[in-house]
Design an enzyme around this catalytic site. Structure first.
Site, PDB file in Angstrom:
ATOM      1  N   CYS A   1      -4.815   2.920  -3.443  1.00  0.00           N
ATOM      2  CA  CYS A   1      -3.490   3.262  -2.904  1.00  0.00           C
ATOM      3  C   CYS A   1      -2.445   2.210  -3.248  1.00  0.00           C
ATOM      4  CB  CYS A   1      -3.532   3.490  -1.393  1.00  0.00           C
ATOM      5  SG  CYS A   1      -4.526   4.903  -0.917  1.00  0.00           S
TER       6      CYS A   1
ATOM      7  N   GLN B   1      -5.139  -4.813   6.959  1.00  0.00           N
ATOM      8  CA  GLN B   1      -6.206  -5.679   6.431  1.00  0.00           C
ATOM      9  C   GLN B   1      -6.184  -7.073   7.060  1.00  0.00           C
ATOM     10  OE1 GLN B   1      -8.588  -4.525   4.707  1.00  0.00           O
ATOM     11  NE2 GLN B   1      -7.747  -2.626   3.907  1.00  0.00           N
TER      12      GLN B   1
ATOM     13  N   HIS C   1       0.866  -1.182   0.000  1.00  0.00           N
ATOM     14  CA  HIS C   1       0.000   0.000   0.000  1.00  0.00           C
ATOM     15  C   HIS C   1       0.906   1.236   0.000  1.00  0.00           C
ATOM     16  CE1 HIS C   1      -2.748   2.954   1.881  1.00  0.00           C
ATOM     17  NE2 HIS C   1      -3.749   2.177   1.506  1.00  0.00           N
TER      18      HIS C   1
ATOM     19  N   LYS D   1     -10.925   0.321  10.707  1.00  0.00           N
ATOM     20  CA  LYS D   1     -11.184  -0.840   9.842  1.00  0.00           C
ATOM     21  C   LYS D   1     -11.594  -2.057  10.672  1.00  0.00           C
ATOM     22  CE  LYS D   1      -7.621   0.619   6.518  1.00  0.00           C
ATOM     23  NZ  LYS D   1      -8.322   1.061   5.315  1.00  0.00           N
TER      24      LYS D   1
ATOM     25  N   ASP E   1       2.515  -4.430   7.758  1.00  0.00           N
ATOM     26  CA  ASP E   1       1.310  -3.627   7.559  1.00  0.00           C
ATOM     27  C   ASP E   1       0.120  -4.572   7.736  1.00  0.00           C
ATOM     28  OD1 ASP E   1      -0.953  -2.449   6.554  1.00  0.00           O
ATOM     29  OD2 ASP E   1      -0.025  -1.667   4.736  1.00  0.00           O
TER      30      ASP E   1
END
Ligand code: PMP
Length: 413
Positions: free
Chosen positions: A371, A209, A129, A232, A206
């Site tokens: 992104c 998600q 991302h 999120k 990261d």
């Protein structure tokens, strides 16, 4: 209670906690499939927010009055709750940030700017991302370090042979996305962490998600740093988390200077507060931090394994239904090997037009580059449409998406 973790979710009961899902547009009930961007906020988390402002709103760490003590305890304990949620040792490893983006910037500035130099390499993946990709790219430019990318294959999975060659003694940092927000690929982070640690490099994960929708344990992953966003995962905006291994955070310089992050200040110099407060300068997002802990409670009560299964089932179903249309291209690995999202294009219809038509049926999906511009360049498209699922979504909603996509094809046929 007594329900196996993999039993299907009681979606009807969950949906009752999200009144926003009852909204209608043009006579159709909202079908919200933009969860990879932001999820909705359940009633218990909304109540936590109103309880805070109605009952004990005050600044933390500063006052000895009752309200400040109550706010301070709740805010500090929120760090403990988040630590437990991701398998960290304790609050000293949990820095509250604004979001995932701030988490990676914190590490890039506080660690990277001081530690990287010519001859050092930062290894990322081709599916990063922009939050990580742009940050490490620019810090590398400032420090003279070099950036390298682990390539992906045709199916959108990482080439692990290439990873083993790219990660060397010159590697200082490996920054890897756990679950891709475009391809749905779930990367073998612990394998990558082993490669990195064999060469004394750090690993930044990261997890924007992954923490919201599957069990994540920082020890099992072998992460030195890991970042994610509250908005999120049923929490509010304005709050995110940077996990850092205690020994690494201890050695790092602060990112922001100011109040609260200090121990002793003179006109000439200053010393730093203990972890994690050394990295939380100024008045933090107190209410949002407390509400994030409530979001962890909410998700744990449902069960992270069940959430993962639910999302995977929906993604597989959407993948099967969409790939059954011969003019739809779905990006990323097969339906049974992906996280809970599906990015796709309908031949000869721009993703923005597609999402606009789908929106006429009150189906909310995302269109754009998500992104990941370099990844879209690699896929040979400027943009894609993306449907992403969460705990309150149903197969019927996937059917509505597919029906709306079908309408769009006929419109443009
Ligand atoms: N990484 C990934 C994988 C994401 O999906 C996102 C959000 N789209 C981010 C980072 C950035 O999150 P935030 O905007 O909350 O900082």
């Amino acid at each position: 209670m007594g329900v196996p973790e993999t039993e299907p979710l009681d979606v009807g009961r969950i949906r009752a906690d999200f009144p926003i899902l009852d909204r209608e547009f043009g006579g159709s009930q909202l079908v919200y499939l933009d969860n990879a961007a932001t999820t909705h906020t359940p009633e218990p988390v909304v109540e936590t927010i109103t309880d805070y402002y109605r009952g004990y709103n005050a600044n933390v760490h500063r006052g000895i009055h009752h309200l400040s003590q109550e706010a301070s305890i709740a805010y500090e304990e929120a760090h403990d709750r988040v630590a437990e949620f991701i398998g960290a040792v304790g609050r000293e490893e949990i820095v509250f940030t604004k979001n995932t983006t701030e988490g990676v910037n914190l590490v890039a500035y506080a660690w990277g700017l001081n530690e990287l130099g010519p001859g050092d390499e930062v290894v990322m993946t081709e599916m990063e991302h922009h939050a990580s990709l742009v940050t490490w790219q620019q810090i590398a430019k400032k420090t003279g370090a070099e950036v390298k990318y682990i390539p992906i294959d045709e199916q959108g999975t990482l080439d692990m042979d290439a990873a083993a060659e790219l990660i060397t003694d010159d590697t200082a940092m490996v920054s890897v996305i756990h679950a891709s927000n475009t391809l749905g690929t779930v990367n073998p982070v612990s394998e990558i962490a082993d490669l990195a640690h064999d060469h004394d490099a750090y690993v930044f994960v990261d997890a924007a998600q992954s923490v919201p929708n599957r069990p994540v344990d920082v020890q099992e992953l072998g992460a030195d740093f890991l970042a994610f966003s509250g908005h999120k995962m049923c929490g509010p905006t304005g709050i995110g988390v940077l996990y850092g291994r205690e020994s690494v955070l201890e050695e790092m310089e602060p990112y922001l200077y100011g109040g609260d992050m200090i121990l002793k200040v003179t006109y000439e110099d200053a010393t730093w507060n203990e972890l994690p407060w050394k990295f939380e300068a100024g008045t933090p997002n107190i209410c949002e931090g407390i509400a994030l802990a409530a979001a962890c409670d909410y998700l744990d009560e449902i069960g992270m394994e069940r959430i993962q299964k639910h999302e995977e089932r929906l993604a597989q179903y959407a993948y099967d239904e969409l790939t059954a249309m011969d003019d739809v291209e779905v990006y990323g690995p097969p339906g049974d090997q992906r996280g809970g999202l599906v990015a796709f294009n309908l031949e000869s219809v721009h993703a923005h037009d597609l999402s606009s038509i789908v929106n006429d049926y009150a189906v909310a999906i995302r269109a754009g580059d998500h992104c990941t511009q370099p990844l879209h360049d690699k896929l040979g498209v400027a943009a894609s449409a993306r449907a992403s699922f969460y705990i309150y979504n149903t197969r019927e909603e996937v059917d509505k998406l597919v029906a709306a996509v079908d309408e769009a094809r006929q419109l443009f046929a």
